[in-house]
Motif scaffolding. Structure first.
Motif, short mmCIF file in Angstrom:
data_model
loop_
_atom_site.label_atom_id
_atom_site.label_comp_id
_atom_site.label_asym_id
_atom_site.label_seq_id
_atom_site.Cartn_x
_atom_site.Cartn_y
_atom_site.Cartn_z
N TYR A 80 0.91 -1.41 0.01
CA TYR A 80 0.27 0.38 -0.26
C TYR A 80 0.95 1.14 0.11
O TYR A 80 2.10 1.45 0.69
CB TYR A 80 -1.27 0.27 0.82
N ALA A 81 0.33 2.32 -1.20
CA ALA A 81 1.41 3.36 -0.94
C ALA A 81 0.83 4.64 -1.71
O ALA A 81 0.12 4.98 -1.63
CB ALA A 81 2.81 2.68 -1.74
N VAL A 82 1.89 5.47 -1.88
CA VAL A 82 1.12 6.90 -1.89
C VAL A 82 2.36 8.06 -2.20
O VAL A 82 3.36 7.72 -1.84
CB VAL A 82 0.90 8.28 -0.43
N GLU A 83 2.16 8.44 -3.44
CA GLU A 83 3.01 9.64 -3.71
C GLU A 83 2.36 10.58 -3.90
O GLU A 83 1.71 11.09 -4.27
CB GLU A 83 2.81 9.06 -5.67
N TRP A 84 3.41 11.39 -3.09
CA TRP A 84 2.50 12.49 -2.62
C TRP A 84 3.72 13.89 -3.04
O TRP A 84 4.88 13.96 -2.90
CB TRP A 84 3.13 11.88 -0.71
N THR A 85 2.72 15.01 -3.82
CA THR A 85 3.55 16.29 -3.84
C THR A 85 3.08 17.33 -3.07
O THR A 85 2.13 16.82 -2.66
CB THR A 85 3.33 16.29 -4.87
N PRO A 86 3.37 18.43 -3.47
CA PRO A 86 2.93 19.71 -2.85
C PRO A 86 1.47 19.56 -3.25
O PRO A 86 0.65 20.51 -2.83
CB PRO A 86 3.50 20.86 -2.60
N GLU A 87 0.86 19.16 -4.75
CA GLU A 87 -0.51 19.53 -5.05
C GLU A 87 -1.00 18.79 -4.72
O GLU A 87 -2.33 18.40 -4.74
CB GLU A 87 0.14 20.26 -6.33
N ARG A 88 -0.62 17.07 -4.68
CA ARG A 88 -1.27 15.92 -4.89
C ARG A 88 -1.09 14.71 -3.60
O ARG A 88 0.23 14.80 -3.89
CB ARG A 88 -1.95 15.76 -6.80
N VAL A 89 -1.92 14.43 -3.86
CA VAL A 89 -1.38 12.59 -2.91
C VAL A 89 -1.99 11.96 -4.27
O VAL A 89 -3.74 11.35 -4.47
CB VAL A 89 -1.93 12.34 -1.69
N ARG A 90 -1.51 10.06 -4.59
CA ARG A 90 -1.44 9.58 -5.42
C ARG A 90 -1.45 8.24 -4.49
O ARG A 90 -0.91 8.32 -3.98
CB ARG A 90 -0.89 9.45 -6.95
N PHE A 91 -2.48 7.55 -4.82
CA PHE A 91 -2.59 6.19 -4.29
C PHE A 91 -2.33 5.10 -4.75
O PHE A 91 -2.89 4.36 -6.03
CB PHE A 91 -3.56 6.33 -3.39
N PHE A 92 -2.33 3.74 -3.61
CA PHE A 92 -1.95 2.76 -5.36
C PHE A 92 -1.58 1.44 -3.85
O PHE A 92 -1.47 1.51 -3.31
CB PHE A 92 -0.13 2.63 -5.16
N VAL A 93 -2.41 0.36 -4.64
CA VAL A 93 -2.68 -1.79 -3.81
C VAL A 93 -1.24 -1.62 -5.06
O VAL A 93 -1.98 -2.48 -6.28
CB VAL A 93 -3.84 -1.40 -3.91
N ASP A 94 -0.50 -2.68 -4.47
CA ASP A 94 0.66 -3.59 -4.85
C ASP A 94 0.74 -2.97 -6.39
O ASP A 94 0.81 -3.43 -7.37
CB ASP A 94 -0.81 -4.75 -5.25
#
Length: 421
Positions: free
Chosen positions: A356-370
């Motif tokens: 389970y992961a997030v890719e986080w920038t000052p503008e947005r957060v993207r969420f991932f599973v596997d």
């Protein structure tokens, strides 16, 4: 109100005919002719057959309610899919379009051929523009194009549904919990003890070659019974900040009127600001249990307290085919954030290890599973967060506990963070 997407079929011409009413086409320059509607229907079938598009009927409780789909295009020279939709007026205002678009974005991500989804609602179509915003699309200006003998000015909305790409990226921390003892320079093995005490909030844990094991046993006591009932928890966090006894200064102010009961040392163990955060863990299939990873603001400034929920999984929401995973942004007490949290269905055995992961920038957060994209929240969270890892046992209404099922054990293989790429 179940919303289902079904492949466009020969018998769906009536869906387009109902969508061709003047009130349904007010933002598109008005109705088409009967011949144009039939040609559109035939085009949907043809493009579906060739794989150039995925056109779908929206059903609500088994009744046709509109259409939605995506098709091959290019955006600013890059391969993309374009999305469009229409929901009949009698179904509007009930969340149908939002749920249909949510399902469509997951279909695009699973398609895998293109990682960019674009949409172009008319600038005066307030409902569709609001829908794009709520679904995590980002506004990229507007454009005017020829349309049905005239011109149509549209807003440009873009959603990145590409998978998580860690190729060539090196983690700044890769915690495997495989040392002989817990690294307490990094981890604080208490659950917000300032609202309770270290004795009541202490974690029960083990580390070693199999990773971390956080455990709730038969003799685990409620962590703060007068504040949180009979909730039991075993928890690690990677920071600690709170004020003096008697003050209201402290992390995770989960209800009004909280007062610090036990002074705690400040602990800045593992704080992250932007980049990628990933946890590999397994859920517990028991109706009383929940596991979670939910980084929160360190909160040395009161408003810097938002939560990025990477995963929260209730054992009561697992079954033989998969389960529901809660993800998203929770403002907690940050007035700059809005609630953007949802539960997504994940297939497979969630009591096995998943990433389970997030890719986080000052503008947005993207969420991932596997590694697969599942959600984007377009919000600015521009402060450091600390990790929160835990297993909960929720109290039953009758006051009993399933002691035979204990211990409840959260298994974590690794937690890692990557600096901004």
């Amino acid at each position: 109100m179940p919303v289902e997407l079904r492949p466009w079929a020969e018998g769906d011409l009536g869906v387009l005919e109902r969508a061709n009413a003047p009130e349904m086409t007010a933002h598109l320059g008005g109705p088409e002719t009967e011949a144009q509607v039939r040609e559109r229907h035939e085009r949907y079938l043809r493009l579906n057959a060739s794989g150039e598009a995925c056109m779908l009927r929206i059903d609500v409780d088994g009744e046709p309610a509109g259409g939605i789909g995506y098709w091959l295009t290019e955006h600013e020279g890059a391969p993309a899919f374009e999305a469009g939709w229409s929901v009949e007026q009698r179904f509007q205002g009930r969340g149908v379009a939002r749920e249909a678009l949510r399902q469509l974005t997951h279909l695009v991500a699973a398609d895998g051929r293109r990682g960019l989804l674009v949409a172009f609602p008319g600038v005066d179509n307030a409902a569709s523009n609001a829908l794009c915003r709520s679904a995590g699309f980002e506004h990229r200006g507007s454009s005017t194009e020829p349309w049905r003998g005239g011109e149509l000015t549209s807003n440009v909305w873009v959603l990145d549904v590409s998978p998580l790409d860690l190729a060539g990226r090196v983690p700044d921390v890769d915690e495997r919990f495989d040392a002989p003892a817990l690294d307490e320079s990094r981890w604080w093995p208490f659950y917000t003890p300032h609202w309770s005490s270290q004795d009541a909030a202490a974690a029960r844990w083990a580390v070693g070659p199999r990773g971390l094991r956080l455990r709730i046993d038969a003799d685990t006591v409620p962590w703060a019974p007068d504040l949180d009932g009979d909730l039991r928890v075993s928890h690690l966090q990677s920071g600690q900040y709170s004020g003096p006894v008697g003050s209201g200064i402290g992390q995770h102010r989960f209800r009004p009127g909280l007062v610090v009961r036990e002074a705690q040392p400040e602990h800045r163990g593992w704080l992250v600001r932007h980049g990628v955060i990933e946890v590999r863990m397994a859920a517990i299939r028991h109706p009383d249990a929940m596991v979670a990873c939910w980084p929160i603001g360190f909160e040395d400034r009161p408003d810097d307290c938002g939560e990025v929920c990477i995963a929260e999984i209730f054992g009561s929401e697992l079954d033989d085919q998969g389960g529901w995973v809660g993800i998203g942004v929770k403002p907690q007490n940050d007035p700059r954030l809005r609630e953007d949290f949802e539960k997504i269905r994940v297939d497979g055995d969630l009591t096995a290890m998943h990433d389970y992961a997030v890719e986080w920038t000052p503008e947005r957060v993207r969420f991932f599973v596997d590694g697969r994209w599942v959600k984007t929240s377009v919000q600015s969270i521009d402060y450091s967060v600390q990790f929160m890892l835990d297993v909960y046992e929720f109290p039953r209404a009758d006051g009993t506990r399933d002691v035979a099922a204990l211990p409840h054990v959260l298994r974590v293989e690794r937690v890692r963070s990557f600096p901004p790429g």
